[in-house]
Design a protein around this motif. Structure first.
Motif, mmCIF file in Angstrom:
data_model
loop_
_atom_site.group_PDB
_atom_site.id
_atom_site.type_symbol
_atom_site.label_atom_id
_atom_site.label_comp_id
_atom_site.label_asym_id
_atom_site.label_seq_id
_atom_site.Cartn_x
_atom_site.Cartn_y
_atom_site.Cartn_z
ATOM 1 N N GLU A 1 12.645 35.435 40.556
ATOM 2 C CA GLU A 1 13.364 34.367 39.860
ATOM 3 C C GLU A 1 12.959 32.946 40.237
ATOM 4 O O GLU A 1 13.048 32.040 39.427
ATOM 5 C CB GLU A 1 14.872 34.530 40.072
ATOM 6 C CG GLU A 1 15.448 35.603 39.165
ATOM 7 C CD GLU A 1 16.960 35.663 39.231
ATOM 8 O OE1 GLU A 1 17.586 34.686 39.694
ATOM 9 O OE2 GLU A 1 17.511 36.691 38.808
ATOM 10 N N ARG A 2 12.550 32.756 41.490
ATOM 11 C CA ARG A 2 12.210 31.397 41.925
ATOM 12 C C ARG A 2 10.800 30.991 41.552
ATOM 13 O O ARG A 2 10.427 29.828 41.704
ATOM 14 C CB ARG A 2 12.410 31.262 43.442
ATOM 15 C CG ARG A 2 13.862 30.985 43.801
ATOM 16 C CD ARG A 2 14.041 30.868 45.282
ATOM 17 N NE ARG A 2 13.290 29.748 45.847
ATOM 18 C CZ ARG A 2 13.625 29.126 46.971
ATOM 19 N NH1 ARG A 2 14.689 29.499 47.643
ATOM 20 N NH2 ARG A 2 12.898 28.140 47.443
ATOM 21 N N LYS A 3 9.990 31.959 41.083
ATOM 22 C CA LYS A 3 8.594 31.618 40.790
ATOM 23 C C LYS A 3 8.466 30.867 39.455
ATOM 24 O O LYS A 3 9.177 31.142 38.488
ATOM 25 C CB LYS A 3 7.749 32.888 40.773
ATOM 26 C CG LYS A 3 7.456 33.406 42.183
ATOM 27 C CD LYS A 3 6.081 34.049 42.253
ATOM 28 C CE LYS A 3 5.672 34.261 43.696
ATOM 29 N NZ LYS A 3 4.455 35.073 43.780
ATOM 30 N N ILE A 4 7.539 29.938 39.457
ATOM 31 C CA ILE A 4 7.272 29.145 38.269
ATOM 32 C C ILE A 4 7.010 30.049 37.055
ATOM 33 O O ILE A 4 7.526 29.813 35.969
ATOM 34 C CB ILE A 4 6.061 28.220 38.546
ATOM 35 C CG1 ILE A 4 6.494 27.108 39.506
ATOM 36 C CG2 ILE A 4 5.493 27.650 37.268
ATOM 37 C CD1 ILE A 4 5.354 26.187 39.947
ATOM 38 N N GLY A 5 6.214 31.097 37.280
ATOM 39 C CA GLY A 5 5.853 32.009 36.194
ATOM 40 C C GLY A 5 7.046 32.744 35.608
ATOM 41 O O GLY A 5 7.028 33.189 34.460
ATOM 42 N N HIS A 6 8.092 32.858 36.389
ATOM 43 C CA HIS A 6 9.322 33.472 35.874
ATOM 44 C C HIS A 6 10.085 32.475 35.001
ATOM 45 O O HIS A 6 10.500 32.785 33.884
ATOM 46 C CB HIS A 6 10.207 33.933 37.033
ATOM 47 C CG HIS A 6 11.497 34.558 36.572
ATOM 48 N ND1 HIS A 6 11.599 35.893 36.254
ATOM 49 C CD2 HIS A 6 12.726 34.025 36.341
ATOM 50 C CE1 HIS A 6 12.836 36.155 35.854
ATOM 51 N NE2 HIS A 6 13.544 35.037 35.909
ATOM 52 N N VAL A 7 10.242 31.271 35.540
ATOM 53 C CA VAL A 7 11.064 30.273 34.843
ATOM 54 C C VAL A 7 10.439 29.881 33.506
ATOM 55 O O VAL A 7 11.119 29.803 32.483
ATOM 56 C CB VAL A 7 11.293 29.032 35.735
ATOM 57 C CG1 VAL A 7 12.130 27.992 34.998
ATOM 58 C CG2 VAL A 7 11.970 29.423 37.044
ATOM 59 N N ALA B 1 -1.914 29.435 25.788
ATOM 60 C CA ALA B 1 -1.653 30.083 27.073
ATOM 61 C C ALA B 1 -1.110 29.075 28.066
ATOM 62 O O ALA B 1 -1.594 27.930 28.129
ATOM 63 C CB ALA B 1 -2.932 30.707 27.619
ATOM 64 N N ILE B 2 -0.098 29.496 28.821
ATOM 65 C CA ILE B 2 0.438 28.661 29.898
ATOM 66 C C ILE B 2 0.055 29.366 31.204
ATOM 67 O O ILE B 2 0.479 30.496 31.449
ATOM 68 C CB ILE B 2 1.983 28.562 29.835
ATOM 69 C CG1 ILE B 2 2.498 28.304 28.410
ATOM 70 C CG2 ILE B 2 2.498 27.518 30.830
ATOM 71 C CD1 ILE B 2 2.220 26.935 27.861
ATOM 72 N N ILE B 3 -0.746 28.701 32.017
ATOM 73 C CA ILE B 3 -1.228 29.315 33.258
ATOM 74 C C ILE B 3 -0.406 28.830 34.450
ATOM 75 O O ILE B 3 -0.294 27.621 34.677
ATOM 76 C CB ILE B 3 -2.724 29.011 33.468
ATOM 77 C CG1 ILE B 3 -3.550 29.643 32.336
ATOM 78 C CG2 ILE B 3 -3.195 29.514 34.834
ATOM 79 C CD1 ILE B 3 -5.049 29.394 32.429
ATOM 80 N N PHE C 1 8.883 24.457 34.032
ATOM 81 C CA PHE C 1 9.414 25.380 35.028
ATOM 82 C C PHE C 1 10.722 24.902 35.655
ATOM 83 O O PHE C 1 10.979 25.050 36.843
ATOM 84 C CB PHE C 1 8.380 25.748 36.093
ATOM 85 C CG PHE C 1 7.782 24.585 36.847
ATOM 86 C CD1 PHE C 1 8.371 24.115 38.007
ATOM 87 C CD2 PHE C 1 6.611 23.999 36.405
ATOM 88 C CE1 PHE C 1 7.796 23.070 38.720
ATOM 89 C CE2 PHE C 1 6.034 22.949 37.112
ATOM 90 C CZ PHE C 1 6.621 22.479 38.273
ATOM 91 N N PHE C 2 11.560 24.333 34.810
ATOM 92 C CA PHE C 2 12.899 23.954 35.246
ATOM 93 C C PHE C 2 13.909 24.617 34.326
ATOM 94 O O PHE C 2 13.761 24.584 33.111
ATOM 95 C CB PHE C 2 13.063 22.438 35.227
ATOM 96 C CG PHE C 2 12.300 21.760 36.333
ATOM 97 C CD1 PHE C 2 12.941 21.452 37.519
ATOM 98 C CD2 PHE C 2 10.960 21.464 36.185
ATOM 99 C CE1 PHE C 2 12.236 20.843 38.550
ATOM 100 C CE2 PHE C 2 10.253 20.857 37.223
ATOM 101 C CZ PHE C 2 10.891 20.549 38.402
#
Lengths: 444, 444
Positions: free
Chosen positions: A20-26, A68-70, A144-145
């Protein structure tokens, strides 16, 4: 070329994570919940994320991918970017940091590497080292917020680009707080490819954008910058960071580009009708009035107030910054007196006194709004008097001339939550006057 | 002489009314509910008000009365003032308007009349044409605004006087909103007797007052003004209305006194260490830091930030207004690096980067706070990151050097409601820097 950054039919989030805290999750969560298109999570560990099927690589997705969002570690960016190229993805946002902004040789080399790959495959890049992009129209929230930390603005006509990611994210939050709607936002970070000039060019043609705003530290391509400013017909507000040696020291430390000579910028801004925000507050204040207001035909300001002291402060400041405050003609004074008690002042500031009710505001505003003696109105409201309530804002909505409102205090804050966004409200008389001045500087 | 205005044992409200919208009702209600002393409602119609026995005149009250608040129609003021004289009341606040501020000959005559009566009986007057006075210490809320319209500040060390009643009432509300506590507030209106100089003199000796603030339009007694400023040892902030011909036009219309030559004021302010607030926002911003902060021993500012862009803006502005931003010594840099990732910057602004958690802030703040290389700290907090929460404010409470905080946004507003008032928080980097500068200008 830029269109697919903002209007993709499908988006891949490379580095989507179930942590949950990872940028890729948010980023994935924001898109999944709001984006009106297809979203593909990409991760070699292919456990489902938020119930969605995960693909090991973009190459495993059969459908076409527009954007794509990397979000992966800098070291892996070249590999996944190459895969984007092979998949035929032409638009990529690289959120990952660890490139030239670190100031390290490795970082610089890594950035050169991704530029090379992009060139090979004809990929356009926003980033690296960004907080992402945002389009209110189609729910493309690739930042990522989460909304619980940063409120996201509603639809509006302001498009904003920021070199600084933190300024980008603060803008989303503070513009929401100030009830200013956004069309699009781009944090463009290190500008390995797309830079401030590309974004001004795009926004100046984007039909959802009425007002362009930017926070820049340095300009990458001076020639193009001048060209796009010359062609742009929309109001544009720029806040320049790194004007001084102190500020420049800070910019070089955090985005690896030296701040240019501020005087050069300042002259360019003047030449090309760029509205320069001197401070953060100016940026927000100007966007508020520009997103609602219209060009003023002159500098003749009328101040209508039920608070004598604030009328004085507004008058002093108007004079200081070069607005005019003409006294009403005898004819207009007579007209105004019809609706005012004998102890009111019709000299401008028109002090309708603290016992003014909604009706008195209505009558006076109508007379001043219809008069040809003024170009702009400032309406100061001591909302704390028991004579006034929200009904006053229906009256304000009927004003035809460009105007701003000054009101402040606890009751003011309560009312602001309830009323229409089409009224530019400022906490202090001076900030309201300064914002109004901007309407006199717009071209055409 | 002034003491009984703020610390009376008993107060009479002359013109107390049972009609809820009347000034005489609200003043009586405010006092009845909050004042820690005896309150006598005075009205010839002697029906009880809010359950209290009403007296036709102060002369009918057997006990001693220290302070009278007059709210009756201007025409009746001479009569009731005369009765105050006969009763031996030496301190009177005249809220009633309809005197010299109307600009009419009748108004001026009426004001001369009350001055005469006051002289005859040795009465000191605040007013006429005021919104009243306020003392947070003993619940003396003799204003005609209810808490539902205007929130009243909590106890604090700022005492404020305002010529303008609307600025007075706005101050109460906005200082509450900004969590700045007040000791005493006086709206002194037409200053028929007690003027700005008397109030500065009183507040400079009042032990509950640490910071003096005033909104003045003109000074009545120049000689005394200079004398009291010379004697005053406390920080004093003045906001001058009517600096320009525009503003002066407004002041003459609403308080019947001509604004003086601004340059004269400006020079006096410099000579006597008066902190001049240029705008309304300045006044509030300066009071916030002065009510908490302490004198800075020099101009060397350290900026600690997790938001690069705001660090840049703060740096540029610090340079612009004459603060210093020294780079840390090599030794200090090494110390800082112990607690920072390699991509952080220790150059000042010390950019601890957006992934900073409470622990990182704590360590860096401790090092900077203990260093002899800086006099002042600015702590910029992008509170929107998931790494930060309210715990950070415990860390801030431990800072020993004078400091200010910049944070903004929706989450910032939520947190501000919960945390201690002892932290001066500003919405924008520039406003925080400007406030910090004031701490370098304090004498002794």
């Amino acid at each position: 070329m830029m269109e697919k950054f903002f209007y993709p039919k499908s988006v891949a989030v490379i580095g989507a994570s179930h942590e949950e805290r990872k940028i890729g999750h948010v980023v994935f969560k924001n898109l999944l919940e709001k984006f009106k298109g297809k979203v593909y999570p990409i991760n070699p560990k292919t456990e489902p994320i938020l119930g969605q099927k995960v693909y090991p690589s973009v190459l495993d997705v059969e459908e076409e991918i527009d954007l794509a969002i990397i979000t992966v570690n800098a070291l892996i960016v070249p590999k996944v970017l190459e895969e984007c190229g092979k998949k035929g993805i032409k638009n990529v946002v690289i959120i990952s940091s660890g490139f030239s902004e670190t100031g390290s040789l490795e970082g610089k080399k890594a950035e050169e590497k991704i530029k090379e790959i992009a060139k090979t495959y004809g990929i356009r890049i926003i980033g690296p080292n960004t907080i992402g992009i945002f389009n209110s129209e189609n729910g493309l929230d690739a930042t990522f917020f989460l909304e619980k930390d940063v409120r996201k603005p509603s639809k509006g006509n302001v498009s904003l680009f920021s070199q600084s990611g933190t300024v980008g994210i603060l803008s989303l939050d503070i513009l929401t707080k100030e009830a200013i709607g956004i069309a699009k936002l781009v944090s463009y970070g290190n500008a390995a490819d797309i830079n401030e000039s590309d974004l001004i060019e795009y926004f100046s043609q984007d039909e959802k954008t009425k007002v362009i705003a930017g926070f820049i530290e340095s300009v990458r391509n001076g020639k193009k910058f001048l060209e796009v400013l010359k062609k742009n017909k929309k109001p544009i507000v720029l806040l320049k960071g790194g004007k001084t040696s102190f500020g420049a020291r800070a910019t070089s430390s955090h985005t690896s580009s030296l701040a240019g000579d501020y005087k050069v910028y300042s002259n360019i801004f003047k030449q090309f009708n760029v509205i320069e925000a001197e401070t953060w507050d100016d940026l927000i204040d100007y966007l508020k009035i520009l997103s609602i207001g219209k060009k003023a035909n002159g500098k003749r300001l009328a101040i209508i107030t039920n608070a004598g002291g604030f009328g004085v402060l507004a008058s002093d400041f108007a004079y200081k910054i070069g607005l005019e405050l003409p006294e009403p003609s005898e004819k207009l004074k007579e007209e105004l007196k019809k609706y005012l008690p004998f102890y009111a002042s019709v000299r401008n500031p028109i002090d309708i006194t603290a016992d003014a009710d909604v009706e008195r505001y209505k009558n006076v505003l109508k007379v001043v709004d219809e008069s040809k003696e003024f170009d702009l109105l400032l309406v100061i409201i001591l909302i704390q008097t028991p004579m006034l309530d929200e009904k006053l804002f229906e009256v304000l909505n009927e004003i035809k001339k460009p105007f701003a409102v000054c009101m402040n205090g606890s009751k003011a804050d309560e009312i602001r939550k309830k009323i229409d966004k089409s009224i530019p409200i400022y906490d202090s008389p001076e900030r309201a006057v300064k914002a109004l001045k901007i309407l006199t500087e717009l071209k055409s």
